[in-house]
Motif scaffolding. Sequence first.
Motif, mmCIF file in Angstrom:
data_model
loop_
_atom_site.group_PDB
_atom_site.id
_atom_site.type_symbol
_atom_site.label_atom_id
_atom_site.label_comp_id
_atom_site.label_asym_id
_atom_site.label_seq_id
_atom_site.Cartn_x
_atom_site.Cartn_y
_atom_site.Cartn_z
ATOM 1 N N THR A 1 0.799 -1.221 0.000
ATOM 2 C CA THR A 1 0.000 0.000 0.000
ATOM 3 C C THR A 1 0.834 1.274 0.000
ATOM 4 O OG1 THR A 1 -0.135 -0.042 2.415
ATOM 5 C CG2 THR A 1 -1.935 -1.101 1.193
ATOM 6 N N GLY A 2 2.129 1.143 0.140
ATOM 7 C CA GLY A 2 2.997 2.316 0.167
ATOM 8 C C GLY A 2 4.444 1.909 0.007
ATOM 9 N N ALA A 3 5.316 2.905 -0.063
ATOM 10 C CA ALA A 3 6.734 2.653 -0.302
ATOM 11 C C ALA A 3 7.483 2.171 0.937
ATOM 12 C CB ALA A 3 7.401 3.919 -0.840
ATOM 13 N N GLY A 4 6.970 2.458 2.114
ATOM 14 C CA GLY A 4 7.684 2.116 3.343
ATOM 15 C C GLY A 4 7.652 0.632 3.658
ATOM 16 N N ASP A 5 8.559 0.228 4.543
ATOM 17 C CA ASP A 5 8.569 -1.156 5.013
ATOM 18 C C ASP A 5 7.250 -1.458 5.712
ATOM 19 O OD1 ASP A 5 11.124 -1.489 4.070
ATOM 20 O OD2 ASP A 5 12.091 -1.168 6.011
ATOM 21 N N TYR A 6 6.780 -2.652 5.539
ATOM 22 C CA TYR A 6 5.568 -3.155 6.197
ATOM 23 C C TYR A 6 4.308 -2.376 5.832
ATOM 24 C CZ TYR A 6 9.456 -5.063 8.756
ATOM 25 O OH TYR A 6 10.637 -5.651 9.081
#
Length: 175
Positions: A36-41
């Motif tokens: 759902t996004g670029a960040g981890d997890y």
Amino acid sequence: MSLETRLSALATRIGQIIKQRGVPAGGTVGQSIVKTGAGDYAFGWGTTSGGSAATRLTATVTSSQLANNVTELLTVPLAKGYALYQVTLSGAGWLRIYRDTASRTADASRDQTTDPAPGSGVVAEVIGTLGVWDQAVSGWDGKTPPDGVIPLRLTNLSGAAQAITVTLTYLPLEA
């Protein structure tokens, strides 16, 4: 703060981290976990669009005007990996399909009555005007890096000078 209180707080925090990084709550039948996004997890439930089955294609290549029993080296763009269903020639010929140009070069002196050796890089061959197999013949581009352009060798066996059109029906397995 007592040791018991600190251990309880630590256990609660570990549980929260596991929940954050594990399977998210919710979701419905047919949904998948998606990024759902670029960040981890960064993931959650979502509906993905499915792919579709690959489509059978044809590729053609036409030789120059060949005298009887004259051979021409050709190439045809197929795919890096492919399943070959059928080959047609517009006139009688001997067509050899190769994994790479080195295999084509190594096979240059083989005659029609000799089967290619296993592992020789000969994917398929047709003598006449039609090649159809009960099961698709799998082939692949053996060049590094592969570009999907497949080497051929065509000999005119029609008894007269002519250009021969080769049509290959195949299913791309790797783009």
